[in-house]
Design a protein around this motif. Structure first.
Motif, PDB file in Angstrom:
ATOM      1  N   LYS A  21       0.842  -1.208   0.000  1.00 34.13           N
ATOM      2  CA  LYS A  21       0.000   0.000   0.000  1.00 34.13           C
ATOM      3  C   LYS A  21       0.876   1.257   0.000  1.00 34.13           C
ATOM      4  O   LYS A  21       0.564   2.240  -0.671  1.00 34.13           O
ATOM      5  CB  LYS A  21      -0.914   0.022   1.232  1.00 34.13           C
ATOM      6  CG  LYS A  21      -2.053  -0.967   1.166  1.00 34.13           C
ATOM      7  CD  LYS A  21      -2.946  -0.845   2.399  1.00 34.13           C
ATOM      8  CE  LYS A  21      -4.006  -1.931   2.406  1.00 34.13           C
ATOM      9  NZ  LYS A  21      -4.890  -1.833   3.592  1.00 34.13           N
ATOM     10  N   HIS A  22       1.957   1.210   0.786  1.00 32.29           N
ATOM     11  CA  HIS A  22       2.876   2.356   0.823  1.00 32.29           C
ATOM     12  C   HIS A  22       3.396   2.669  -0.579  1.00 32.29           C
ATOM     13  O   HIS A  22       3.464   3.828  -0.990  1.00 32.29           O
ATOM     14  CB  HIS A  22       4.038   2.066   1.781  1.00 32.29           C
ATOM     15  CG  HIS A  22       5.210   2.978   1.602  1.00 32.29           C
ATOM     16  ND1 HIS A  22       5.145   4.334   1.850  1.00 32.29           N
ATOM     17  CD2 HIS A  22       6.475   2.744   1.161  1.00 32.29           C
ATOM     18  CE1 HIS A  22       6.319   4.883   1.579  1.00 32.29           C
ATOM     19  NE2 HIS A  22       7.145   3.945   1.155  1.00 32.29           N
ATOM     20  N   MET A  23       3.729   1.644  -1.326  1.00 32.05           N
ATOM     21  CA  MET A  23       4.257   1.890  -2.676  1.00 32.05           C
ATOM     22  C   MET A  23       3.159   2.390  -3.617  1.00 32.05           C
ATOM     23  O   MET A  23       3.414   3.244  -4.470  1.00 32.05           O
ATOM     24  CB  MET A  23       4.950   0.636  -3.201  1.00 32.05           C
ATOM     25  CG  MET A  23       6.320   0.469  -2.529  1.00 32.05           C
ATOM     26  SD  MET A  23       7.294  -0.889  -3.195  1.00 32.05           S
ATOM     27  CE  MET A  23       6.810  -2.185  -2.066  1.00 32.05           C
ATOM     28  N   LEU A  50       7.737   1.212  -7.574  1.00 25.42           N
ATOM     29  CA  LEU A  50       8.805   0.207  -7.415  1.00 25.42           C
ATOM     30  C   LEU A  50       9.800   0.531  -6.292  1.00 25.42           C
ATOM     31  O   LEU A  50      10.629  -0.319  -5.955  1.00 25.42           O
ATOM     32  CB  LEU A  50       9.602   0.096  -8.724  1.00 25.42           C
ATOM     33  CG  LEU A  50       8.882  -0.529  -9.920  1.00 25.42           C
ATOM     34  CD1 LEU A  50       9.722  -0.335 -11.187  1.00 25.42           C
ATOM     35  CD2 LEU A  50       8.636  -2.014  -9.675  1.00 25.42           C
ATOM     36  N   HIS A  51       9.721   1.708  -5.697  1.00 22.62           N
ATOM     37  CA  HIS A  51      10.887   2.207  -4.954  1.00 22.62           C
ATOM     38  C   HIS A  51      11.329   1.358  -3.762  1.00 22.62           C
ATOM     39  O   HIS A  51      12.504   1.356  -3.421  1.00 22.62           O
ATOM     40  CB  HIS A  51      10.700   3.676  -4.549  1.00 22.62           C
ATOM     41  CG  HIS A  51       9.881   3.884  -3.324  1.00 22.62           C
ATOM     42  ND1 HIS A  51       8.514   3.862  -3.322  1.00 22.62           N
ATOM     43  CD2 HIS A  51      10.251   4.102  -2.042  1.00 22.62           C
ATOM     44  CE1 HIS A  51       8.071   4.075  -2.092  1.00 22.62           C
ATOM     45  NE2 HIS A  51       9.106   4.224  -1.296  1.00 22.62           N
ATOM     46  N   ASP A  52      10.392   0.655  -3.131  1.00 18.07           N
ATOM     47  CA  ASP A  52      10.789  -0.193  -1.982  1.00 18.07           C
ATOM     48  C   ASP A  52      10.649  -1.677  -2.303  1.00 18.07           C
ATOM     49  O   ASP A  52      10.480  -2.495  -1.390  1.00 18.07           O
ATOM     50  CB  ASP A  52       9.938   0.147  -0.752  1.00 18.07           C
ATOM     51  CG  ASP A  52      10.433   1.385  -0.011  1.00 18.07           C
ATOM     52  OD1 ASP A  52      11.633   1.701  -0.111  1.00 18.07           O
ATOM     53  OD2 ASP A  52       9.617   2.024   0.678  1.00 18.07           O
ATOM     54  N   ILE A  53      10.741  -2.032  -3.562  1.00 16.73           N
ATOM     55  CA  ILE A  53      10.507  -3.422  -3.965  1.00 16.73           C
ATOM     56  C   ILE A  53      11.468  -4.397  -3.262  1.00 16.73           C
ATOM     57  O   ILE A  53      11.152  -5.563  -3.078  1.00 16.73           O
ATOM     58  CB  ILE A  53      10.597  -3.563  -5.504  1.00 16.73           C
ATOM     59  CG1 ILE A  53      10.141  -4.946  -5.955  1.00 16.73           C
ATOM     60  CG2 ILE A  53      12.004  -3.265  -6.015  1.00 16.73           C
ATOM     61  CD1 ILE A  53       9.996  -5.098  -7.461  1.00 16.73           C
ATOM     62  N   ALA A 108       8.344  12.595  -1.386  1.00 15.38           N
ATOM     63  CA  ALA A 108       7.022  11.952  -1.399  1.00 15.38           C
ATOM     64  C   ALA A 108       6.977  10.753  -0.453  1.00 15.38           C
ATOM     65  O   ALA A 108       5.953  10.505   0.203  1.00 15.38           O
ATOM     66  CB  ALA A 108       6.675  11.501  -2.818  1.00 15.38           C
ATOM     67  N   ASP A 109       8.076  10.028  -0.375  1.00 11.73           N
ATOM     68  CA  ASP A 109       8.144   8.793   0.411  1.00 11.73           C
ATOM     69  C   ASP A 109       7.669   8.996   1.863  1.00 11.73           C
ATOM     70  O   ASP A 109       6.718   8.339   2.309  1.00 11.73           O
ATOM     71  CB  ASP A 109       9.610   8.295   0.321  1.00 11.73           C
ATOM     72  CG  ASP A 109       9.853   6.938   0.926  1.00 11.73           C
ATOM     73  OD1 ASP A 109       8.885   6.233   1.252  1.00 11.73           O
ATOM     74  OD2 ASP A 109      11.041   6.576   1.074  1.00 11.73           O
ATOM     75  N   PRO A 110       8.256   9.932   2.628  1.00 13.57           N
ATOM     76  CA  PRO A 110       7.803  10.092   4.014  1.00 13.57           C
ATOM     77  C   PRO A 110       6.442  10.775   4.157  1.00 13.57           C
ATOM     78  O   PRO A 110       5.780  10.586   5.181  1.00 13.57           O
ATOM     79  CB  PRO A 110       8.912  10.947   4.655  1.00 13.57           C
ATOM     80  CG  PRO A 110       9.521  11.698   3.514  1.00 13.57           C
ATOM     81  CD  PRO A 110       9.404  10.799   2.329  1.00 13.57           C
TER      82      PRO A 110
HETATM   83 FE   LIG Z   1       9.291   4.111   0.827  1.00  6.88          FE
END
Ligand SMILES: [Fe+2]
Length: 183
Positions: A21-23, A50-53, A108-110
């Motif tokens: 969900k985060h991704m 894909l960033h935390d795949i 965007a991530d945090p």
């Molecule tokens: Fe992340």
């Protein structure tokens, strides 16, 4: 790579539903940022998706996290720009952010974590009724969702975005996908 291929690969490598969900919400913010800046929405969106795949594959080991992710993204057909953004979103490697794509993913991530935390403390735990001003208030409460790095979110300034605009854009983008994620 199609979005479906990217999402299939994410799901094949990540068991934790909340991480998936985060991704997906990171993808939503990245798409909104791409539209805001007239960038390639598909490229920016898939970078977010894909960033935390590799987060589970690397067991969150910061010395390898995002290096493997960048390699996996390349194998899927990601451009070098996408792989670089994924690589440098983990500051542990000390790789500077160069492009707007790098900078967008980094802030965007945090923001996703802050908005999800602000959603989950609502009585209904539903994002639809959450207002940007509440998220701004939570942003200032340092102990609230402390893992959502405020300094990093504030680096939306590197994109030329004011914090208020970034929060509004991010919240609206996340609201667009939240119902499908039970949020
Ligand atoms: Fe992340």
């Amino acid at each position: 790579m199609t979005r479906e291929e990217a999402l299939d690969s994410v799901k094949a490598n990540v068991d934790n539903v909340n991480l998936v969900k985060h991704m997906l919400v990171t993808e939503a913010i990245m798409r909104a940022l791409a539209r805001r800046f007239g960038e390639d929405e598909e490229e920016w969106g898939l970078t977010g998706l894909l960033h935390d795949i590799d987060a589970e594959l690397t067991e969150n080991d910061m010395s390898t996290h995002s290096k493997l992710g960048a390699d996996l993204a390349r194998e899927l057909g990601a451009s070098e720009e996408m792989a670089h953004a994924i690589l440098c979103h983990n500051e542990a490697h000390g790789i500077p952010r160069e492009t707007n794509l790098d900078k967008a993913l980094f802030c965007a991530d945090p923001l996703t974590g802050l908005i999800i935390a602000a959603t989950l403390v609502r009585p209904d735990k539903i994002m639809a009724g959450l207002e940007a001003k509440s998220v701004r208030k939570r942003f200032k409460e340092k102990s609230f969702a402390a893992g959502a790095n405020r300094e990093q979110i504030g680096l939306c300034s590197e994109l030329g975005l004011e914090l208020d605009e970034f929060i509004e854009l991010g919240l609206e983008a996340m609201k667009g996908v939240a119902p499908g994620l039970g949020l």
